[in-house]
Design a protein around this motif. Sequence first.
Motif, mmCIF file in Angstrom:
data_model
loop_
_atom_site.group_PDB
_atom_site.id
_atom_site.type_symbol
_atom_site.label_atom_id
_atom_site.label_comp_id
_atom_site.label_asym_id
_atom_site.label_seq_id
_atom_site.Cartn_x
_atom_site.Cartn_y
_atom_site.Cartn_z
ATOM 1 N N HIS A 51 -1.877 13.523 -5.591
ATOM 2 C CA HIS A 51 -2.163 11.865 -5.231
ATOM 3 C C HIS A 51 -3.306 11.468 -4.103
ATOM 4 O O HIS A 51 -3.659 10.679 -4.097
ATOM 5 C CB HIS A 51 -0.818 10.945 -3.932
ATOM 6 N N THR B 188 4.251 8.439 2.282
ATOM 7 C CA THR B 188 5.240 7.645 1.430
ATOM 8 C C THR B 188 5.832 9.061 0.653
ATOM 9 O O THR B 188 6.806 9.225 0.409
ATOM 10 C CB THR B 188 5.483 6.847 0.347
ATOM 11 N N ASN C 206 -1.157 4.748 2.932
ATOM 12 C CA ASN C 206 0.202 4.540 2.587
ATOM 13 C C ASN C 206 0.892 5.220 1.823
ATOM 14 O O ASN C 206 1.586 6.534 2.381
ATOM 15 C CB ASN C 206 0.380 3.323 3.141
ATOM 16 N N TYR C 207 0.218 5.320 1.437
ATOM 17 C CA TYR C 207 0.757 6.289 -0.495
ATOM 18 C C TYR C 207 1.104 7.663 -0.363
ATOM 19 O O TYR C 207 2.069 8.099 -0.501
ATOM 20 C CB TYR C 207 0.435 5.509 -1.550
ATOM 21 N N ASN D 151 -7.019 9.351 -6.579
ATOM 22 C CA ASN D 151 -7.708 8.255 -5.784
ATOM 23 C C ASN D 151 -9.078 8.854 -5.298
ATOM 24 O O ASN D 151 -9.417 7.558 -4.960
ATOM 25 C CB ASN D 151 -6.782 7.842 -4.683
ATOM 26 N N THR E 211 0.993 -1.087 -0.026
ATOM 27 C CA THR E 211 -0.020 0.326 0.025
ATOM 28 C C THR E 211 1.242 1.398 0.047
ATOM 29 O O THR E 211 0.180 2.161 0.150
ATOM 30 C CB THR E 211 -0.924 0.469 1.862
ATOM 31 N N SER E 212 2.055 0.886 0.486
ATOM 32 C CA SER E 212 3.325 2.581 -0.132
ATOM 33 C C SER E 212 3.488 2.743 -1.074
ATOM 34 O O SER E 212 3.820 3.650 -1.077
ATOM 35 C CB SER E 212 3.771 2.093 0.714
ATOM 36 N N LEU E 213 3.306 2.552 -2.171
ATOM 37 C CA LEU E 213 2.735 3.161 -3.684
ATOM 38 C C LEU E 213 1.253 2.816 -4.091
ATOM 39 O O LEU E 213 1.035 2.399 -4.159
ATOM 40 C CB LEU E 213 3.544 1.980 -4.785
ATOM 41 N N ASN E 214 1.587 4.784 -4.974
ATOM 42 C CA ASN E 214 -0.114 4.959 -5.585
ATOM 43 C C ASN E 214 -0.295 3.913 -6.576
ATOM 44 O O ASN E 214 0.623 4.018 -7.124
ATOM 45 C CB ASN E 214 -0.050 6.526 -5.620
ATOM 46 N N PRO E 215 -1.286 3.531 -6.597
ATOM 47 C CA PRO E 215 -1.989 2.237 -7.174
ATOM 48 C C PRO E 215 -2.562 2.898 -8.992
ATOM 49 O O PRO E 215 -2.864 2.187 -9.899
ATOM 50 C CB PRO E 215 -3.112 1.944 -6.831
ATOM 51 N N ASP F 165 -8.263 4.914 -12.886
ATOM 52 C CA ASP F 165 -7.487 3.814 -12.671
ATOM 53 C C ASP F 165 -6.983 2.590 -13.066
ATOM 54 O O ASP F 165 -7.881 2.277 -13.961
ATOM 55 C CB ASP F 165 -8.903 3.150 -11.708
ATOM 56 N N PRO F 166 -5.718 2.383 -13.628
ATOM 57 C CA PRO F 166 -5.244 1.653 -14.066
ATOM 58 C C PRO F 166 -5.829 0.231 -13.573
ATOM 59 O O PRO F 166 -4.921 -0.904 -14.619
ATOM 60 C CB PRO F 166 -3.762 2.177 -14.156
ATOM 61 N N ARG F 167 -6.303 -0.328 -12.446
ATOM 62 C CA ARG F 167 -6.593 -1.480 -11.953
ATOM 63 C C ARG F 167 -7.473 -1.996 -12.619
ATOM 64 O O ARG F 167 -8.104 -3.049 -12.755
ATOM 65 C CB ARG F 167 -6.467 -1.845 -11.055
#
Lengths: 450, 357
Positions: free
Chosen positions: B271, B256, B252-253, B275, A202-206, B349-351
Amino acid sequence: MAVEQTAERTGTREEPIVTVRNLQTAFFTDKEVIRAVDGVNFEIVPGETVGIVGESGSGKSVTARSIMGLVDSPGRILEGSSVRFHHTDTVREFADRFPGRTVDLAAVAEGRDPEALFAHDAVGATPSAFGYDDASEASVADFVAAGYGEALGIDPEDCVFITEGTVDDPLDGFVEITRLSGESQRAMRGGRIAMVFQDPLTSLNPVYTVGNQIEEALELHRDLSGREATREAIDLLEAVGIPDARRRVNEYPHQFSGGMRQRAVIAMALACDPEVLICDEPTTALDVTIQAQILELLADLQTDRDLGIMFITHDMGVIADVSDRVNVMYAGEVVESAAVEPLFAQPRHPYTRGLLESIPGRQEGGRLQTIEGTVPTPNEPATYCRFAPRCPERFEPCDEVHPVSVPVNDEDGDHTAACLLYPEDEPREAAVSSHEARDDSVREQGGERR
Amino acid sequence: MSRWRYFFKRLVLMVPVLFLVMTLIFVALRMGPLDPVAAILGPEGTGGDAQAIRESLGLDQPLWQQYVEFIIGLLTFNFGQSWVIQPGRTVTELVGIYGPRTLWLGFWSILLPLFVGIPLGFYAGLNPNSWGDYVASFGGIVWLAMPNFWLAIMLLAVLRQTAGGAGPLGFDWYTFGPNVESLIGTPPLDFLGTTWGSLGPLPIPTGFDPDLGELLVAIKVILPPALVLGSASMAAELRIGRTAFLETINSNYVETARAKGLSGRVIVWKHVFRNALIPLVPIITNEAILLIGGSVIVETIFGINGLGALFFNAAVQADLPLAGALIFIFTIITIGLNIVQDLLYTILDPRVGYDQQ
């Protein structure tokens, strides 16, 4: 005085790049004040790994976040805490970028008598509070570190201190990290001190590619952009052992496996060539084989780049593997500190012994030992030993006297423990009263200790 | 790129949906309780008249033939003529008159929540448990709790009271900005000054002569009903937006990104924002679908002759071609908005569409 201090540090052992002194971080809620970190001291040395170990809730992560300047409201670092970053290039750069925030300590010390400073109305400390026998041994820097700078008219809002040379040509000095804010803080974060977090998933932005997230750091701290940044990002990914980096740089985090993601996070942390890397349980979320690979990678990177690493974990096995020096934390305090071999060979603090006994496979037969109970929430100033309720060797004064760190008799002179049992060669009563006296003098130092 | 293949797949899946809807419309209209012959004829017709009407409407043909004709009609946008409401006018003509009013209302009632609800929600999420957050969140709940028809009447009552400068500080809605004579009524929509030409059966605009004054009047007239119609979705978007922002900012990101040394502005806009938008996409498109279909009450209260009112009358008075065509148009709009939703997802969303093979 400032010059003396510098001379003192030039020993055979490499000088620390980060010195943490009396770090106190507290969270202020309506109900109570939680002292998550309560007077922690340690150093980070280039090329070495300092391990911080302890149970959940012992203040390990808050210590790391305090150094990074990532403590959020309602938490804050209390006055009297000091985290110094000793790096001449950084001091030079910061003195250049933030000229109004630079203090030449030698110039400030000129014409100031430390004895007169102790007599100043605003100062509630005695020489013994700074660990000196005589007032003349104290330096102006000590007063600044203890939070009296503003009252003495030395540093209203400053963050860079020159201990040798001049503001225009700093030869040595330090950046006081706890006083950074805004732009100077962001320059330090990521640029000089980088951090790797616990959960790589989870520490990279998806929604951005891995390359994009590395390039963003490169652009911020190294002014690289476009092709150059992409090339550098590919190099970084290769350096952390990601195969086919040229293709991987354009992929999204969800296309990486857990171990690969942690490698990418490490690449991101290293993007700006930091001096210090803080690893907050970087392998806890990974399975054991991947864990070994990541630890090996960190060791290699450390050798290549002379990184000072602060490694946080609750896993004694990992700490034995990676650390040069270990600090054991309990309820916001460092209870034992030693080089790694003496700590594991001769643990002195009952808590450290308990931790070692609860590693599976270390005891001969029988049931696995545990430490009964849980870490208390440190919501009041320590006037007693916080480990006493769980301690097998507890005796009466433990409830009334707060132990300070004292050297234990060891071949290694640097082995200290905060326990009333030590020093062992003194009679119990004498040891207890010396703890009591030294704890009082620490408290006297004032600041925001309440 | 698997994302775009996923999007294309979704696009193709809409075709069977469309056919299913067309069949259901046909079944509902032909086999439902509505009898168009009785509706056209009234109570005094004879059996012979009824048979004549049945023949002229084509209702005496076999059902499968009626079905094929119906489907072809819908697909070529040849909806036939209205039977009851305005006999002799084509459905296309009626939709051309009534449709823009509803679209104008729908457009503003989507725009208002989008540019008021979401920013407020994001503000509340960025400053959780601050006074601004409490005011926004509480206001959102109150706003959501007020039913449309009640809010509409209250708004009309309040605005009516300001006539002649009787409002606070001499405020008068009637003369505030462009003058309007009435609070209710159909907004004037000829502000574009469009001249129409034709390309085969489809009318196409050939020239524009925009009139700013007319546009302002059109906006002013539509604002109160749009505010009422958009109120529920505004509150919903506020609350979801707050949650989405709050959740993203604690992720968390974002931590980061902060540890990387990025400034707060970059973190929020790069960021967090993208999202946080992901969970909002279906909310926005679903609200839009509801707004376009569910405006009958508001159109009635504000006296706007739009598609909602037209459909209601057509259904009650058994005007089969008109009702069927309107359902078909609503369906097309719904499917279109679903495609927009998939498109937004694919972009954000790339997912999307990623399955670990």
